[in-house]
Design a protein around this motif. Structure first.
Motif, PDB file in Angstrom:
ATOM      1  N   THR A 261     -16.561  -2.708  36.183  1.00 17.29           N
ATOM      2  CA  THR A 261     -16.317  -3.878  35.322  1.00 17.29           C
ATOM      3  C   THR A 261     -15.125  -3.600  34.410  1.00 17.29           C
ATOM      4  N   ILE A 262     -15.107  -2.426  33.799  1.00 13.85           N
ATOM      5  CA  ILE A 262     -14.006  -2.103  32.875  1.00 13.85           C
ATOM      6  C   ILE A 262     -12.685  -2.034  33.644  1.00 13.85           C
ATOM      7  N   ALA A 263     -12.729  -1.388  34.823  1.00 12.37           N
ATOM      8  CA  ALA A 263     -11.487  -1.242  35.601  1.00 12.37           C
ATOM      9  C   ALA A 263     -10.905  -2.608  35.975  1.00 12.37           C
ATOM     10  N   ARG A 264     -11.783  -3.593  36.200  1.00 15.82           N
ATOM     11  CA  ARG A 264     -11.306  -4.914  36.649  1.00 15.82           C
ATOM     12  C   ARG A 264     -10.947  -5.841  35.496  1.00 15.82           C
ATOM     13  N   THR A 265     -11.265  -5.446  34.264  1.00  9.37           N
ATOM     14  CA  THR A 265     -10.954  -6.320  33.127  1.00  9.37           C
ATOM     15  C   THR A 265      -9.448  -6.331  32.878  1.00  9.37           C
ATOM     16  N   ASP A 266      -8.933  -7.500  32.554  1.00 14.92           N
ATOM     17  CA  ASP A 266      -7.499  -7.647  32.292  1.00 14.92           C
ATOM     18  C   ASP A 266      -7.105  -6.786  31.073  1.00 14.92           C
ATOM     19  N   PRO A 267      -6.074  -5.929  31.199  1.00 12.79           N
ATOM     20  CA  PRO A 267      -5.641  -5.125  30.045  1.00 12.79           C
ATOM     21  C   PRO A 267      -5.328  -5.988  28.810  1.00 12.79           C
ATOM     22  N   ASP A 268      -4.847  -7.191  29.058  1.00 18.07           N
ATOM     23  CA  ASP A 268      -4.540  -8.103  27.954  1.00 18.07           C
ATOM     24  C   ASP A 268      -5.818  -8.435  27.150  1.00 18.07           C
ATOM     25  N   THR A 269      -6.942  -8.602  27.865  1.00 14.31           N
ATOM     26  CA  THR A 269      -8.228  -8.859  27.187  1.00 14.31           C
ATOM     27  C   THR A 269      -8.600  -7.656  26.324  1.00 14.31           C
ATOM     28  N   ILE A 270      -8.480  -6.464  26.904  1.00 17.99           N
ATOM     29  CA  ILE A 270      -8.870  -5.255  26.162  1.00 17.99           C
ATOM     30  C   ILE A 270      -8.015  -5.114  24.906  1.00 17.99           C
ATOM     31  N   ALA A 271      -6.726  -5.355  25.043  1.00 10.69           N
ATOM     32  CA  ALA A 271      -5.829  -5.236  23.881  1.00 10.69           C
ATOM     33  C   ALA A 271      -6.216  -6.257  22.804  1.00 10.69           C
ATOM     34  N   LYS A 272      -6.445  -7.494  23.216  1.00 14.73           N
ATOM     35  CA  LYS A 272      -6.751  -8.539  22.219  1.00 14.73           C
ATOM     36  C   LYS A 272      -8.106  -8.305  21.552  1.00 14.73           C
ATOM     37  N   LEU A 273      -9.088  -7.852  22.348  1.00 11.90           N
ATOM     38  CA  LEU A 273     -10.410  -7.612  21.741  1.00 11.90           C
ATOM     39  C   LEU A 273     -10.379  -6.398  20.818  1.00 11.90           C
ATOM     40  N   GLN A 274      -9.587  -5.389  21.168  1.00 11.51           N
ATOM     41  CA  GLN A 274      -9.465  -4.240  20.260  1.00 11.51           C
ATOM     42  C   GLN A 274      -8.847  -4.679  18.930  1.00 11.51           C
ATOM     43  N   ARG A 275      -7.811  -5.501  18.996  1.00 15.08           N
ATOM     44  CA  ARG A 275      -7.184  -5.967  17.737  1.00 15.08           C
ATOM     45  C   ARG A 275      -8.158  -6.839  16.946  1.00 15.08           C
ATOM     46  N   ALA A 276      -8.924  -7.682  17.682  1.00 14.08           N
ATOM     47  CA  ALA A 276      -9.881  -8.563  16.989  1.00 14.08           C
ATOM     48  C   ALA A 276     -10.977  -7.737  16.310  1.00 14.08           C
ATOM     49  N   MET A 277     -11.428  -6.661  16.971  1.00 17.06           N
ATOM     50  CA  MET A 277     -12.468  -5.824  16.339  1.00 17.06           C
ATOM     51  C   MET A 277     -11.898  -5.085  15.126  1.00 17.06           C
ATOM     52  N   ALA A 278     -10.651  -4.626  15.261  1.00 19.81           N
ATOM     53  CA  ALA A 278     -10.030  -3.901  14.137  1.00 19.81           C
ATOM     54  C   ALA A 278      -9.911  -4.801  12.906  1.00 19.81           C
ATOM     55  N   ASP A 279      -9.712  -6.089  13.137  1.00 19.35           N
ATOM     56  CA  ASP A 279      -9.495  -7.025  12.025  1.00 19.35           C
ATOM     57  C   ASP A 279     -10.780  -7.691  11.543  1.00 19.35           C
ATOM     58  N   ARG A 280     -11.925  -7.347  12.111  1.00 18.67           N
ATOM     59  CA  ARG A 280     -13.137  -8.117  11.778  1.00 18.67           C
ATOM     60  C   ARG A 280     -13.570  -7.845  10.333  1.00 18.67           C
ATOM     61  N   PRO A 281     -14.206  -8.865   9.717  1.00 17.35           N
ATOM     62  CA  PRO A 281     -14.648  -8.677   8.333  1.00 17.35           C
ATOM     63  C   PRO A 281     -15.911  -7.829   8.246  1.00 17.35           C
ATOM     64  N   ASP A 282     -16.152  -7.276   7.072  1.00 14.41           N
ATOM     65  CA  ASP A 282     -17.385  -6.548   6.795  1.00 14.41           C
ATOM     66  C   ASP A 282     -18.521  -7.564   6.630  1.00 14.41           C
ATOM     67  N   ALA A 283     -19.526  -7.466   7.487  1.00 12.25           N
ATOM     68  CA  ALA A 283     -20.636  -8.434   7.397  1.00 12.25           C
ATOM     69  C   ALA A 283     -21.790  -7.897   6.546  1.00 12.25           C
ATOM     70  N   THR A 284     -21.647  -6.680   5.999  1.00 16.48           N
ATOM     71  CA  THR A 284     -22.765  -6.097   5.231  1.00 16.48           C
ATOM     72  C   THR A 284     -23.234  -7.008   4.092  1.00 16.48           C
ATOM     73  N   PRO A 285     -22.298  -7.654   3.338  1.00 15.80           N
ATOM     74  CA  PRO A 285     -22.780  -8.480   2.221  1.00 15.80           C
ATOM     75  C   PRO A 285     -23.665  -9.647   2.644  1.00 15.80           C
ATOM     76  N   MET A 286     -23.595 -10.047   3.915  1.00 17.50           N
ATOM     77  CA  MET A 286     -24.438 -11.197   4.286  1.00 17.50           C
ATOM     78  C   MET A 286     -25.834 -10.780   4.781  1.00 17.50           C
ATOM     79  N   LEU A 287     -26.066  -9.462   4.936  1.00 16.46           N
ATOM     80  CA  LEU A 287     -27.332  -9.045   5.536  1.00 16.46           C
ATOM     81  C   LEU A 287     -28.542  -9.532   4.731  1.00 16.46           C
ATOM     82  N   ASN A 288     -28.449  -9.433   3.396  1.00 17.87           N
ATOM     83  CA  ASN A 288     -29.624  -9.846   2.610  1.00 17.87           C
ATOM     84  C   ASN A 288     -29.740 -11.367   2.473  1.00 17.87           C
ATOM     85  N   ARG A 289     -28.816 -12.079   3.134  1.00 21.01           N
ATOM     86  CA  ARG A 289     -28.932 -13.550   3.154  1.00 21.01           C
ATOM     87  C   ARG A 289     -29.384 -14.070   4.521  1.00 21.01           C
ATOM     88  N   VAL A 290     -29.638 -13.157   5.453  1.00 20.47           N
ATOM     89  CA  VAL A 290     -30.108 -13.590   6.783  1.00 20.47           C
ATOM     90  C   VAL A 290     -31.550 -14.077   6.637  1.00 20.47           C
TER      91      VAL A 290
END
Ligand code: MLT
Length: 285
Positions: A189-218
């Motif tokens: 599955t990983i070998a067949r994934t488009d490198p462009d997807t991997i690059a974009k998802l890595q950047r999106a994960m690097a930029d994701r916000p900290d969700a810890t403050p919302m945990l006690n509001r779940v």
């Protein structure tokens, strides 16, 4: 159980969704990890609720993954959450869903809960965390995003699965030495994934916000599932996260790594079935 494949239009691109169970069943949305596709949920698509027929199991390939169309421009955890909400609307899923996301799609789960609260009845957070990346981890992700475009997916397909599986589930018993079928599935599955997807998802994960403050509001019923041998999202960190969500249940599956639903389908399905006991058998869920 019959699996049907549907595709919906998300901003002019196709998102492919595998579906089982009755249309009026309790919707359970299974959201795969990085950089995988619906196949990692193979034990749940067929086996989450075979006799009960209570659940409408929806299992998309997210944009850029599996059979779905490519990611348009850059992406983010919130954009992926918005795309899932749009998919549910197009499939006319009118009642709130059980949102079950693994790892990166757990990161999406926090955004889904924040921006589409009315669409969630229950949350299952598997092998994930709420905290954002440290600067070092984020820098590493940006480096991978650059290198995957230069080298292709072969280096990641060779190195990442070792971190995703516990040894016990990567390599079956002595009578059949070598990689397990599940391990090979993930490598391919990983070998067949488009490198462009991997690059974009890595950047999106690097930029994701900290969700810890919302945990006690779940406020939705929450199940947190960890794998005893998970080196990416270790069980102790997940236990601490679960303790911050009022009433959350925490479970740790013995002998498995990061891909709990694939490595021990029966244990995973039993936890989910117990968590959802009573849901869909009369009450609104
Ligand atoms: C995943 O399984 O989705 C990834 O390992 C998440 C991550 O890299 O943080």
């Amino acid at each position: 159980m019959r699996v049907s494949e549907t595709s919906v239009d998300i901003d002019g691109r196709q998102m492919v969704v595998q579906e089982t169970g009755p249309v009026d069943g309790v919707p359970v949305l299974l959201v795969h990890g990085f950089p995988l596709n619906h196949a990692m949920w193979q034990n749940q698509i067929q086996g989450l609720d075979p006799p009960g027929n209570r659940f409408r199991v929806l299992c998309p390939d997210l944009m850029g993954c599996g059979s779905s169309g490519p990611i348009d421009g850059e992406t983010s955890m919130q954009q992926i959450a918005d795309q899932l909400a749009a998919m549910l609307e197009q499939l006319q899923v009118c009642r709130p869903v059980v949102f079950c996301g693994l790892s990166m799609r757990g990161y999406v789960g926090w955004q889904f809960l924040q921006h589409h609260r009315d669409k969630v009845s229950h949350l299952i957070a598997c092998n994930t965390r709420a905290a954002a990346d440290s600067q070092i981890v984020a820098r590493g992700r940006r480096q991978i995003a650059i290198s995957v475009l230069q080298t292709g997916t072969a280096p990641i397909a060779a190195s990442l699965p070792e971190k995703l599986f516990a040894l016990r589930t990567a390599v079956p018993g002595e009578s059949a030495p070598g990689k397990s079928a599940e391990y090979r599935l993930i490598e391919n599955t990983i070998a067949r994934t488009d490198p462009d997807t991997i690059a974009k998802l890595q950047r999106a994960m690097a930029d994701r916000p900290d969700a810890t403050p919302m945990l006690n509001r779940v406020v939705v019923p929450t199940l947190v599932i960890a794998g005893e041998c998970d080196v990416i999202t270790p069980p102790d960190e997940m236990r601490t996260m679960a303790a911050q969500i009022t009433g959350a249940k925490f479970a740790c599956i013995a002998g498995v790594g990061h891909l709990t639903p694939l490595e021990d389908g029966p244990a995973f399905n039993a936890l989910v079935t117990e968590f959802l006991a009573g849901v869909g058998s009369g009450e609104a869920g």
